[in-house]
Design a protein around this motif. Structure first.
Motif: not given
Length: 322
Positions: A119-122, A128-131, A134-144
């Motif tokens: 889950g964390v790797a995904a 990393s691919a979308a953001g 960046s911090t914001a990109g990682l957080v949003l990816a984690g939510v998704a």
């Protein structure tokens, strides 16, 4: 931990526990406990308390690390999909494990650990691919990722309703099933993650100044963030694999520690580790004594304590922002 070992139906006082421990050392001390009391102490209470200290320390240290990386006091160890991944892995084993092995329960820790790491790797890969990392990109990816994995878990649960009680018992967290095998199983991952996190205190202090400032001081902010997130995620996965999902430890404990020792992560991380261990052992005492002889799920007790505290942190953060 001494209070945790002394708590239970069988009356074993702290003095007797200390004497029993000293009797195993070459000090000439005789254990005051009989064979039954020794078995209760060594095989039931002690591994549970040690496991609770490990889980609490790992979750608190991981929470402090996440808060340092993302510069957000509301960040917790389950931010990047570790909880939903672990829940999905455990659910798959509980639902389909009987077709693979005679005792599917033995596979739950490994499945939860694997699910948390995946889950964390995904989330990291997507962020990393979308953001661009960046911090914001990682957080949003984690939510998704968390939302998707939780949806898959719910779908599997609905296909096997007869397993819901068992699944929810694991999801709400607890240490009742913990033994020495769980302690030794989680210990190597705990050791690696704790050593890395404690060694990253200086990096987190630099990241707190901002990525640009960190780069000007010769620190690769993206690489440093990757190392800290990987170590914190490993700690979270190891804890979740043996205890189920126990929330709020990674928010409450680091916030309390920060008020005591300041904002330097070289102090926050080791203090969070020790305080988290003590916190969860004390909470576990409450979980098994409040409605004794029945036992409350550990995640329910931490939610009772952590939810009001979370609101206080949220209010404080909002006031600082205004």
């Amino acid at each position: 931990m001494l209070a945790g070992v002394a708590s239970g139906v069988a009356a074993i006082g702290p003095v007797d526990i200390v004497a029993a421990a000293l009797s195993r050392l070459p000090f000439g001390v005789t254990s005051p406990l009989n064979e039954r009391e020794t078995a209760v102490l060594v095989e039931l209470r002690l591994p549970r308390v040690v496991l609770g200290a490990l889980v609490g320390g790992l979750l608190a240290a991981a929470g402090a690390a996440y808060q340092g990386v993302f510069r957000n006091p509301l960040s917790d160890p389950y931010l990047l999909g570790a909880a939903s991944g672990a829940g999905l892995g455990a659910t798959i084993v509980m639902v389909y494990g009987e077709t693979l092995v005679a005792d599917p329960g033995s596979l739950i820790p490994a499945a939860a650990f694997t699910g948390a790491i995946l889950g964390v790797a995904a989330a990291w890969t997507l962020g990393s691919a979308a953001g661009g990392g960046s911090t914001a990109g990682l957080v949003l990816a984690g939510v998704a990722v968390s939302s998707f994995l939780s949806a898959v878990q719910t779908f599997i649960q609905m296909t096997r309703i007869e397993n819901l009680q068992r699944i929810y018992a694991w999801v709400f967290g607890g240490l009742a099933r913990g033994g020495w095998a769980d302690v030794w199983g989680v210990a190597p991952y705990a050791l690696v993650s704790v050593v890395v996190l404690l060694g990253c205190g200086f990096l987190l202090d630099l990241l707190a100044l901002g990525d640009e400032k960190a780069r000007s001081l010769g620190v690769n902010a993206t690489a440093a963030r990757l190392v800290v997130v990987a170590a914190a995620s490993l700690a979270t996965a190891a804890a979740v694999s043996v205890s189920g999902l126990i929330g709020f430890v990674g928010i409450v404990v680091p916030h309390m520690v920060r008020r005591l020792v300041g904002t330097g992560y070289r102090l926050i991380l080791p203090m969070s580790l020790v305080s988290g261990a003590a916190f969860l052992v004390l909470v576990d005492i409450g979980a098994r004594t409040v409605i004794a002889p029945a036992e409350l799920p550990l995640g329910v007790v931490t939610a009772f304590l952590g939810a009001p505290f979370f609101l206080v942190i949220l209010r404080t953060t909002r006031n600082r922002g205004t």
